[in-house]
Design an enzyme around this catalytic site. Structure first.
Site, PDB file in Angstrom:
ATOM      1  N   ASP A 169      40.375 -13.787  -9.336  1.00  0.00           N
ATOM      2  CA  ASP A 169      41.511 -12.861  -9.298  1.00  0.00           C
ATOM      3  C   ASP A 169      42.381 -13.047  -8.054  1.00  0.00           C
ATOM      4  O   ASP A 169      43.449 -12.443  -7.959  1.00  0.00           O
ATOM      5  CB  ASP A 169      41.017 -11.406  -9.361  1.00  0.00           C
ATOM      6  CG  ASP A 169      40.582 -11.007 -10.765  1.00  0.00           C
ATOM      7  OD1 ASP A 169      40.818 -11.782 -11.709  1.00  0.00           O
ATOM      8  OD2 ASP A 169      40.006  -9.920 -10.912  1.00  0.00           O
ATOM      9  N   ARG A 177      38.754 -15.962 -23.425  1.00  0.00           N
ATOM     10  CA  ARG A 177      38.054 -14.699 -23.199  1.00  0.00           C
ATOM     11  C   ARG A 177      37.275 -14.205 -24.414  1.00  0.00           C
ATOM     12  O   ARG A 177      37.572 -13.147 -24.976  1.00  0.00           O
ATOM     13  CB  ARG A 177      39.021 -13.633 -22.678  1.00  0.00           C
ATOM     14  CG  ARG A 177      39.771 -14.101 -21.453  1.00  0.00           C
ATOM     15  CD  ARG A 177      40.483 -13.001 -20.746  1.00  0.00           C
ATOM     16  NE  ARG A 177      39.642 -12.346 -19.768  1.00  0.00           N
ATOM     17  CZ  ARG A 177      40.073 -11.436 -18.915  1.00  0.00           C
ATOM     18  NH1 ARG A 177      41.324 -11.065 -18.922  1.00  0.00           N
ATOM     19  NH2 ARG A 177      39.259 -10.877 -18.045  1.00  0.00           N
ATOM     20  N   CYS A 180      44.837  -9.507 -20.123  1.00  0.00           N
ATOM     21  CA  CYS A 180      45.752 -10.554 -19.668  1.00  0.00           C
ATOM     22  C   CYS A 180      45.457 -11.864 -20.375  1.00  0.00           C
ATOM     23  O   CYS A 180      44.308 -12.197 -20.646  1.00  0.00           O
ATOM     24  CB  CYS A 180      45.585 -10.742 -18.163  1.00  0.00           C
ATOM     25  SG  CYS A 180      46.662  -9.691 -17.214  1.00  0.00           S
ATOM     26  N   ARG A 191      49.841  -3.129 -14.032  1.00  0.00           N
ATOM     27  CA  ARG A 191      48.504  -2.874 -14.591  1.00  0.00           C
ATOM     28  C   ARG A 191      47.450  -2.766 -13.492  1.00  0.00           C
ATOM     29  O   ARG A 191      46.413  -2.154 -13.683  1.00  0.00           O
ATOM     30  CB  ARG A 191      48.096  -4.029 -15.520  1.00  0.00           C
ATOM     31  CG  ARG A 191      48.865  -4.058 -16.804  1.00  0.00           C
ATOM     32  CD  ARG A 191      48.293  -5.091 -17.721  1.00  0.00           C
ATOM     33  NE  ARG A 191      46.843  -4.895 -17.786  1.00  0.00           N
ATOM     34  CZ  ARG A 191      45.997  -5.739 -18.328  1.00  0.00           C
ATOM     35  NH1 ARG A 191      46.448  -6.838 -18.871  1.00  0.00           N
ATOM     36  NH2 ARG A 191      44.712  -5.494 -18.349  1.00  0.00           N
ATOM     37  N   LYS A 199      40.474  -0.982  -9.355  1.00  0.00           N
ATOM     38  CA  LYS A 199      40.668  -0.961 -10.814  1.00  0.00           C
ATOM     39  C   LYS A 199      39.384  -1.374 -11.539  1.00  0.00           C
ATOM     40  O   LYS A 199      38.910  -0.687 -12.435  1.00  0.00           O
ATOM     41  CB  LYS A 199      41.810  -1.915 -11.188  1.00  0.00           C
ATOM     42  CG  LYS A 199      41.827  -2.390 -12.631  1.00  0.00           C
ATOM     43  CD  LYS A 199      43.073  -3.159 -12.928  1.00  0.00           C
ATOM     44  CE  LYS A 199      42.981  -4.578 -13.417  1.00  0.00           C
ATOM     45  NZ  LYS A 199      41.934  -5.026 -14.281  1.00  0.00           N
ATOM     46  N   ASN A 200      38.829  -2.502 -11.149  1.00  0.00           N
ATOM     47  CA  ASN A 200      37.700  -3.043 -11.914  1.00  0.00           C
ATOM     48  C   ASN A 200      36.413  -2.250 -11.708  1.00  0.00           C
ATOM     49  O   ASN A 200      35.471  -2.404 -12.478  1.00  0.00           O
ATOM     50  CB  ASN A 200      37.475  -4.521 -11.564  1.00  0.00           C
ATOM     51  CG  ASN A 200      38.566  -5.405 -12.147  1.00  0.00           C
ATOM     52  OD1 ASN A 200      39.404  -4.926 -12.909  1.00  0.00           O
ATOM     53  ND2 ASN A 200      38.573  -6.669 -11.784  1.00  0.00           N
TER      54      ASN A 200
HETATM   55  C1  UD1 Z   1      36.090  -9.265 -15.022  1.00  0.00           C
HETATM   56  C2  UD1 Z   1      37.285  -8.678 -14.306  1.00  0.00           C
HETATM   57  C3  UD1 Z   1      38.320  -9.739 -14.063  1.00  0.00           C
HETATM   58  C4  UD1 Z   1      37.712 -10.907 -13.319  1.00  0.00           C
HETATM   59  C5  UD1 Z   1      36.473 -11.398 -14.049  1.00  0.00           C
HETATM   60  C6  UD1 Z   1      35.725 -12.488 -13.290  1.00  0.00           C
HETATM   61  C7  UD1 Z   1      37.359  -6.399 -15.100  1.00  0.00           C
HETATM   62  C8  UD1 Z   1      38.111  -5.371 -15.870  1.00  0.00           C
HETATM   63  N1  UD1 Z   1      37.861  -7.636 -15.129  1.00  0.00           N
HETATM   64  O1  UD1 Z   1      36.554  -9.733 -16.290  1.00  0.00           O
HETATM   65  O2  UD1 Z   1      39.372  -9.159 -13.295  1.00  0.00           O
HETATM   66  O3  UD1 Z   1      38.650 -11.946 -13.268  1.00  0.00           O
HETATM   67  O4  UD1 Z   1      35.548 -10.328 -14.255  1.00  0.00           O
HETATM   68  O5  UD1 Z   1      35.383 -12.036 -12.015  1.00  0.00           O
HETATM   69  O6  UD1 Z   1      36.400  -6.093 -14.413  1.00  0.00           O
HETATM   70  N2  UD1 Z   1      32.695 -15.204 -21.117  1.00  0.00           N
HETATM   71  C9  UD1 Z   1      32.224 -15.736 -22.308  1.00  0.00           C
HETATM   72  N3  UD1 Z   1      31.742 -14.885 -23.262  1.00  0.00           N
HETATM   73  C10 UD1 Z   1      31.693 -13.539 -23.082  1.00  0.00           C
HETATM   74  C11 UD1 Z   1      32.158 -12.991 -21.853  1.00  0.00           C
HETATM   75  C12 UD1 Z   1      32.668 -13.859 -20.900  1.00  0.00           C
HETATM   76  O7  UD1 Z   1      32.248 -16.952 -22.513  1.00  0.00           O
HETATM   77  O8  UD1 Z   1      31.229 -12.814 -23.970  1.00  0.00           O
HETATM   78  C13 UD1 Z   1      33.238 -16.106 -20.092  1.00  0.00           C
HETATM   79  C14 UD1 Z   1      34.720 -15.853 -19.827  1.00  0.00           C
HETATM   80  O9  UD1 Z   1      35.540 -16.538 -20.745  1.00  0.00           O
HETATM   81  C15 UD1 Z   1      34.854 -16.370 -18.409  1.00  0.00           C
HETATM   82  C16 UD1 Z   1      33.510 -16.026 -17.779  1.00  0.00           C
HETATM   83  O10 UD1 Z   1      32.609 -15.800 -18.860  1.00  0.00           O
HETATM   84  O11 UD1 Z   1      34.996 -17.777 -18.444  1.00  0.00           O
HETATM   85  C17 UD1 Z   1      33.512 -14.809 -16.880  1.00  0.00           C
HETATM   86  O12 UD1 Z   1      34.085 -13.717 -17.581  1.00  0.00           O
HETATM   87  P1  UD1 Z   1      33.679 -12.208 -17.274  1.00  0.00           P
HETATM   88  O13 UD1 Z   1      32.889 -12.177 -16.005  1.00  0.00           O
HETATM   89  O14 UD1 Z   1      33.069 -11.620 -18.478  1.00  0.00           O
HETATM   90  O15 UD1 Z   1      35.062 -11.531 -17.021  1.00  0.00           O
HETATM   91  P2  UD1 Z   1      35.512 -10.091 -17.440  1.00  0.00           P
HETATM   92  O16 UD1 Z   1      34.363  -9.144 -17.371  1.00  0.00           O
HETATM   93  O17 UD1 Z   1      36.298 -10.156 -18.701  1.00  0.00           O
END
Ligand code: UD1
Length: 417
Positions: free
Chosen positions: A305, A121, A116, A398, A22-23
């Site tokens: 995850d 986030r 989710c 999902r 998925k990711n």
């Molecule tokens: C992706 C994955 C998700 C996985 C996560 C971490 C997808 C669709 N989802 O989510 O399944 O759990 O990586 O491996 O690929 N953060 C900020 N500011 C930002 C962006 C992120 O503070 O602008 C923080 C988030 O709150 C979190 C951390 O950074 O604490 C990591 O998040 P991130 O790696 O961005 O996760 P996703 O890309 O949303």
């Protein structure tokens, strides 16, 4: 189809094929916007989030059809720059369309992407990074407007190795003028997959899979065929299902090279594993051994995850285990449901729980509140005596093509109704 019924206490036997990731699929599908030609993305999982991405691409003017387990996407006629509705607000990864559409059109209007409910986030890192590349953001009536007169390369240092921000920067950077250097980049395999597709389309990217990525922008991209890798989180889910419920299973096509830490953790729980080219053989212990500490970390650490699934297994371990969550703050919402099944989980603080292994879990009526927590409840249901009924299964669908069919292939007594 919102309920899953499980008759627990049956050990798992047999083989299951692991679906496409998925990711990895979602950002690659977004990246098809960057070429005016046709791409074929093979091994796409047929899950709710992919269907949402397909409807978003169609709403932007792409022609998208399912073919041989994959998606053929023709992006010649991208005619819109605004994205709204449930497909955007219900799925966090719709955010990667921001970088892709900026790369394609230089303009985007979108509602705030959802996903989710596993923490705050924020999207500040995405916005800051894209601003450095010449994008101006404004907010109007709850909508995010982004525009760039000319997208240019930049040096971007990420304070957190955000997967989504790394992907968004890459998507915009391949179309920007000049080079973009990302330091502190996410090293997740899904970032490498996105780079793999973009390179096949003609992009020049170095260092994907490390914390320093260089993207040489300004290339015209062509359409390409690309096969999505198998889903390491789905493979990990069935790995921990076997460790928790007992038995012997073969995880066909499991991407073992991406699963170093989860495999090590499963071995420390007492599992006997054999990694072959075609997949992973798993033999469960009689009772899972307690690990002193399971702590999530960015790749190659233990994936956030899979944290809930490991937590579910530890509920029946032979001792005490601390489970620490360092990435997303709301990932322990499943603890209450596990306790209602007889588990003994106590909060140490907001970021960690202490699990005291119990001899048996008892089936119960529980509610999935998010995707991975929902999958952990399925594992707990397999491990429990008697019947477990799980509500809120739309969250589980999902990310899993057909979790009930897969587990039935392993002998589990599980149905969706
Ligand atoms: C992706 C994955 C998700 C996985 C996560 C971490 C997808 C669709 N989802 O989510 O399944 O759990 O990586 O491996 O690929 N953060 C900020 N500011 C930002 C962006 C992120 O503070 O602008 C923080 C988030 O709150 C979190 C951390 O950074 O604490 C990591 O998040 P991130 O790696 O961005 O996760 P996703 O890309 O949303």
């Amino acid at each position: 189809m919102n309920l899953i019924h499980i008759q627990g206490g049956v050990s798992l036997q047999g083989k299951v094929r692991i679906q496409g990731s998925k990711n990895a699929a979602l950002p690659v599908l977004a990246a098809t916007l960057l070429t005016k030609e046709t791409s074929f993305i093979g091994n796409c999982p047929r899950i709710a989030d992919v269907h949402r991405m397909v409807s978003l691409l169609k709403s932007l003017g792409c022609d998208v059809v399912w073919e041989d387990g994959g998606l053929r996407v023709n992006s010649a006629e991208v005619c819109r720059r605004d994205m709204r509705g449930e497909a955007i607000t219900g799925m966090r990864s719709s955010l990667c369309l921001l970088g892709a559409l900026l790369g394609r059109c230089g303009q985007v209007v979108m509602e705030h992407p959802g996903g989710c409910v596993i923490g705050v986030r924020p999207i500040d890192l995405h916005l800051k990074a894209l601003s450095r590349m010449g994008v101006r953001f404004t907010e109007e009536a709850g909508k995010l407007k982004a525009s760039a007169e000319s997208l240019h390369g930049a040096d971007i240092s990420l304070p957190i190795p955000s997967v989504g921000a790394t992907e968004n920067i890459m998507l915009a950077a391949v179309m920007a003028q000049g080079d973009t250097r990302i330091t502190g980049a996410a090293m997740e395999p899904e970032v490498t997959e996105l780079a793999g597709y973009l390179k096949r389309c003609g992009a020049r990217i170095e260092g994907a899979g490390t914390d320093r990525i260089v993207i040489h922008g300004g290339k015209t991209l062509y359409g390409a065929d690309y096969r999505i890798c198998s889903d390491r989180i789905v493979a990990g889910t069935y790995l921990f299902a076997c460790i928790g419920a007992g038995g012997n299973v073969f995880l066909e096509d499991a991407p073992s090279a991406q699963m170093g830490t989860p495999l090590k953790v499963a071995e420390q729980m007492g599992g006997k594993l054999c990694v072959a080219e075609e997949g992973i053989y798993v033999q469960a212990p009689r009772r899972p051994k307690a690990l002193a500490l399971i702590s999530t970390a960015p790749y190659p650490g233990f994936p956030t995850d899979l944290q809930s699934m490991a937590l579910a297994v530890m509920t029946k371990s032979d001792g005490l285990c601390t489970v620490e969550e360092t990435i997303f703050e709301n990932r322990f919402r499943v603890a209450e449901s596990l306790n209602s099944m007889g588990a003994d989980i106590a909060f140490r603080d907001a970021g960690a729980v202490i699990v005291r292994g119990v001899e048996r879990l008892q089936g119960a009526e529980v509610e999935a509140k998010e995707l991975r927590g929902g999958a952990a409840l399925v594992i707990a249901g397999l491990m429990a005596e008697g019947e477990t009924v799980i509500g809120g299964c739309q969250y589980i669908y999902r990310g899993y093509e057909n979790i009930c069919r897969d587990l039935r292939e392993l002998g589990a007594r599980i149905v969706s109704v």
